[in-house]
Write a protein that holds these residues in place. Structure first.
Motif, PDB file in Angstrom:
ATOM      1  N   GLY A 128       0.763  -1.237   0.000  1.00 23.83           N
ATOM      2  CA  GLY A 128       0.000   0.000   0.000  1.00 23.83           C
ATOM      3  C   GLY A 128       0.792   1.283   0.000  1.00 23.83           C
ATOM      4  O   GLY A 128       0.196   2.357   0.082  1.00 23.83           O
TER       5      GLY A 128
ATOM      6  N   ALA B 240      -4.417   9.227  -2.567  1.00 23.46           N
ATOM      7  CA  ALA B 240      -5.725   8.677  -2.193  1.00 23.46           C
ATOM      8  C   ALA B 240      -6.313   7.746  -3.251  1.00 23.46           C
ATOM      9  O   ALA B 240      -6.825   6.669  -2.916  1.00 23.46           O
ATOM     10  N   PRO B 241      -6.282   8.097  -4.541  1.00 26.09           N
ATOM     11  CA  PRO B 241      -6.857   7.176  -5.541  1.00 26.09           C
ATOM     12  C   PRO B 241      -6.140   5.822  -5.571  1.00 26.09           C
ATOM     13  O   PRO B 241      -6.788   4.769  -5.671  1.00 26.09           O
TER      14      PRO B 241
ATOM     15  N   ARG C 191      -4.447   4.540  -3.081  1.00 28.89           N
ATOM     16  CA  ARG C 191      -4.744   3.875  -1.818  1.00 28.89           C
ATOM     17  C   ARG C 191      -6.077   3.142  -1.888  1.00 28.89           C
ATOM     18  O   ARG C 191      -6.194   2.000  -1.444  1.00 28.89           O
ATOM     19  N   ARG C 192      -7.083   3.791  -2.463  1.00 21.10           N
ATOM     20  CA  ARG C 192      -8.399   3.146  -2.581  1.00 21.10           C
ATOM     21  C   ARG C 192      -8.318   1.925  -3.500  1.00 21.10           C
ATOM     22  O   ARG C 192      -8.948   0.895  -3.232  1.00 21.10           O
ATOM     23  N   LEU C 193      -7.535   2.036  -4.568  1.00 20.55           N
ATOM     24  CA  LEU C 193      -7.362   0.900  -5.479  1.00 20.55           C
ATOM     25  C   LEU C 193      -6.712  -0.271  -4.750  1.00 20.55           C
ATOM     26  O   LEU C 193      -7.169  -1.417  -4.869  1.00 20.55           O
ATOM     27  N   GLN C 194      -5.679   0.014  -3.982  1.00 19.11           N
ATOM     28  CA  GLN C 194      -4.986  -1.047  -3.257  1.00 19.11           C
ATOM     29  C   GLN C 194      -5.903  -1.710  -2.232  1.00 19.11           C
ATOM     30  O   GLN C 194      -5.911  -2.931  -2.085  1.00 19.11           O
ATOM     31  N   GLN C 195      -6.684  -0.926  -1.547  1.00 20.45           N
ATOM     32  CA  GLN C 195      -7.590  -1.480  -0.544  1.00 20.45           C
ATOM     33  C   GLN C 195      -8.696  -2.314  -1.187  1.00 20.45           C
ATOM     34  O   GLN C 195      -9.146  -3.306  -0.619  1.00 20.45           O
ATOM     35  N   ARG C 196      -9.119  -1.917  -2.376  1.00 21.61           N
ATOM     36  CA  ARG C 196     -10.179  -2.657  -3.055  1.00 21.61           C
ATOM     37  C   ARG C 196      -9.670  -4.014  -3.562  1.00 21.61           C
ATOM     38  O   ARG C 196     -10.366  -5.020  -3.467  1.00 21.61           O
TER      39      ARG C 196
ATOM     40  N   SER D 157      -3.260  -7.166   0.715  1.00 21.72           N
ATOM     41  CA  SER D 157      -2.547  -6.909   1.965  1.00 21.72           C
ATOM     42  C   SER D 157      -2.351  -8.182   2.763  1.00 21.72           C
ATOM     43  O   SER D 157      -3.210  -9.063   2.798  1.00 21.72           O
TER      44      SER D 157
END
Length: 755
Positions: free
Chosen positions: A557, A714-715, A717-722, A726
């Motif tokens: 991330g 932020a964009p 980060r959101r892609l990685q979380q989706r 992790s």
């Protein structure tokens, strides 16, 4: 690693194990003979000018550079004596009559002085075994023992050499070396695993996974070989990397499983929790190794592509065996994984971890991160300095040990003969009327004979030296003419596979000609191979860098973590290659390591070693960063998470590095010099990565970057979380996993043990 998948493995653990054993038996049966079917060649780019020239000469003229050479020594010391002459002609005719042998000539059949030694006691017989590389290998296996003669009753003693025999002896030596390396590595590895795990049962599991991986890869290579050429040298990678990755992954998974088990979790839950953390890391790690090795597919040489086939198969099968078969086996064993132990496993709590060696080392490094980073980087750069003097070439007969007959014969030829007939370059003129354009061809041949490094040019009209026709056509001259073309043989006065030979070929190609022509031969192969490798190297590097960066970002991330990992890997590998130049190119420790330094390194080996070592380095990077990220997600403290992550993985990574280095060192005992460099170089790369990069530079740079390690826009980060690659997951999100539907694993541990 979805919890549902892990539970499914636990529920069907016995079926999974039975299927794995059956598949391994089938793979062993099918792939056990793979060494007999693989190719000894594949070093050339089939699209290069030299390869095109070679194909034209073989197909259009039925000729080519001799790949079979007989070094003949007269027992009476006179190669021109009546007895020796009669025996020499008989030997020439005997070889010419053999199936699959063409273009046989000798000193006696041509009365050609270049084929006679300076002292008159030796002469050469030159021939060409026709057909594919596999056909040449099969034929030389029959011809070599038939024509090797050392008996005192013969008028002549004969040594068989040439490219075909050199490759045969290289292949045979490697097969023997592979068996010896396995004999050395396996028992020592098992002993070390017993010491690491403190028990026999746990120690045997990594070798079981390694066996599944190696047998499966042999079967995969057998299948691939039925479609395209696969180099026999890929077997070395299969065994070494198969055992190495299996040990790495099994160590990581078994250690995590024992942690969960001794934390009080029932067997089923312990397996699932292990797969949700360590299992996920193993899958990701294997992907980075596979990607690094798949970059070899961009090259045209079958030799390099073969390592991609083997490496990707090894990485994939090691991961499958580790996250499917191993958890099933752990579920069956339960607490019995600690059986036959002489040291009881004890789970370390956070308070105890804070007093551990690796935790203390990390804190010491992070107290002065700038100084440590500068000092460690300077040491690695100093070690890598010899790499600035890298000199690449192609391997020749000197890769064999001095005791090999094919090598000793070629060494004798280099010393005792003035001419280098078996290293001749070839100029093919495929589309031309050889009669009408004879004057143009002769003028061109005269010009070529004046090029620096050229001793003589032979063609249909005779032989030219220094621009003058010095010999008229002889019976062998007919080989230079076909209905629609002709070709010229250029005998060099310099070593063909050398810088001087490369300079000669470039000068030959620069000579103007009034027709289309292709230049081939050993010197041209050197030039073309280096050009082909360097042209595609940026693509391979870009594939590795971009895909690895993306995968590391998706897992952790942050943008800085993958960038740091790439830079540290390059720093580590530069030190490794500097050491290899210092040892194998410059010849330090040549006597102790028993190899011949030629002042060069094989052009393909640094590329191959880079891809393998890069993948292994990322392997350890992922192991360490996954625990650091897990701790950081739990505590939010960057310094503490680095120290705890290093403490919880330091012992595992160190043990894994020592074990895989041992496997590679076993392969460094090979009699083939570039396999020796392959084994020793990768062992050095692994040890530098584990003891210098992970122990000092990673914690230093992680401390210097602080929370910026985990920053991303932020964009992104959101892609990685989706996407959700992790390592850290909520381990409380699933209920207890009973091994039997009617068993309460938490209250009835005996049923857990029995499964």
């Amino acid at each position: 690693m979805p919890a549902t998948f892990a539970r499914l493995i636990v529920a069907h653990r016995r079926l999974v194990l039975v299927v794995a054993v059956v598949l391994a038996a089938l793979a062993g049966t099918f792939g056990g003979s793979v060494a007999e079917n693989l190719s000894n060649g594949g070093f050339d780019d089939p699209h290069a000018e030299s390869s095109v020239a070679k194909d034209l000469i073989e197909k259009q003229f039925g000729a080519g550079t001799p790949n079979l050479v007989l070094l003949v020594t007269a027992r009476d010391g006179e190669i021109d004596s009546p007895t020796s002459s009669a025996a020499g002609l008989a030997l020439t005719n005997e070889l010419a009559a053999e199936r699959g042998v063409a273009g046989t000539v000798s000193y006696w059949s041509l009365q050609a002085p270049p084929l006679k030694s300076k002292n008159g006691s030796q002469a050469l017989v030159l021939a060409r075994i026709t057909g594919s590389e596999d056909a040449v290998r099969d034929r030389i296996e029959e011809l070599s023992p038939k024509f090797s003669r050392s008996g005192t009753n013969d008028a002549l003693s004969v040594k068989v050499t040439g490219e075909a025999e050199v490759f045969r002896q290289v292949g045979t030596t490697i097969e023997d070396d592979l068996k010896r390396a396995e004999t050395i590595a396996l028992p020592i590895t098992l002993l070390l695993l017993v010491l690491i795990f403190g028990g026999v049962v746990a120690a045997g599991l990594p070798l079981f996974v390694g066996g599944l991986t190696v047998l499966g890869t042999f079967a995969v290579l057998q299948v691939i070989n039925s479609v395209t050429d696969v180099s026999i040298f890929a077997l070395n990678l299969t065994t070494a990397l198969g055992l190495g990755l299996a040990i790495d992954y099994a160590l990581f998974i078994i250690s995590r499983y024992r942690e969960e088990l001794h934390a009080g979790w029932p067997v089923g839950d312990a397996v699932v929790r292990t797969m949700r953390t360590a299992g996920r890391t193993v899958v990701f790690s294997s992907a980075t190794v596979a990607i690094s090795l798949s970059a070899l597919l961009v090259f045209n040489q079958a030799f390099l592509r073969s390592f991609a086939y083997a490496g990707v198969a090894v990485a994939a099968l090691a991961a499958i065996s580790s996250v499917v078969v191993l958890p099933a086996l752990l579920a069956i064993l339960g607490h019995r994984v600690d059986s036959l132990s002489f040291r009881k496993f004890r789970r370390t709590n956070d308070a105890e971890a804070e007093s551990g060696f690796w935790h203390g080392l990390a804190l010491a490094v992070m107290r002065r991160p700038g100084r440590v980073a500068v000092a460690a980087s300077a040491a690695l750069l100093l070690l890598g300095a010899p790499f600035l003097h890298l000199n690449l070439s192609l391997s020749d007969h000197r890769v064999l040990p001095t005791s090999a007959s094919a090598r000793s014969a070629l060494d004798d030829i280099a010393i005792n003969f003035e001419s280098r007939e078996n290293g001749a370059a070839e100029v093919v003129i495929p589309s031309l009327d050889p009669i009408a354009k004879r004057a143009d061809v002769d003028a061109y041949a005269a010009s070529l004979s004046q090029v620096g490094g050229v001793a003589r040019v032979d063609g249909a009209s005779g032989s030219w030296i220094a621009g003058r026709l010095v010999a008229t056509p002889n019976p062998a001259s007919v080989r230079f003419v076909a209905q629609n073309g002709t070709w010229l043989s250029i005998v060099p006065s310099v070593e063909p596979v050398s810088g001087a030979g490369a300079k000669m070929v470039k000068a030959i190609r620069a000579v103007d000609a009034p027709f289309d022509r292709k230049v081939g031969g050993p010197s041209a192969e050197l030039v073309d191979s280096k050009a082909s490798l360097f042209a595609r190297l940026p693509w391979a590097g870009a594939i590795i860098a971009i895909v690895t960066f993306v995968l590391l970002f998706l897992m952790f991330g942050g943008l800085l973590v993958p960038l740091k990992a790439l830079l540290l890997n390059i720093l580590s590998l530069s030190a490794t290659f500097g050491a290899m130049v210092w040892i194998f190119q410059e010849g330090h420790f040549a006597k102790q390591l028993d190899f011949t330094a030629t002042g060069t390194l094989d052009a393909s080996m640094p590329i191959l070693m880079f891809c393998i070592a890069f993948g292994l380095s990322m392997d350890y990077e992922v192991f360490l960063l996954s625990r650091i990220k897990e701790e950081h997600d739990r505590t939010g403290d960057n310094t503490r998470s680095v120290a705890m992550g290093l403490e919880k993985t330091g012992r595992i990574v160190t043990a894994a590095a020592l074990l895989i280095a041992l496997v590679f060192v076993a392969f460094a005992t090979s009699g083939i010099s570039f396999i020796k460099m392959f084994g020793l170089g990768l062992a050095v790369a692994v040890l530098i990565d584990a003891f210098v990069i992970r122990a000092t530079l990673v914690p230093a740079f992680m401390r210097l970057a602080g929370e910026a390690n985990w920053w991303a826009p932020a964009p992104l980060r959101r892609l990685q979380q989706r996407i959700g690659l992790s390592e850290h997951v909520d381990l409380e999100e699933f209920p207890a996993t009973d091994l039997d539907a009617d068993a309460d694993a938490r209250s009835e541990p005996d049923r857990v043990l029995l499964g």
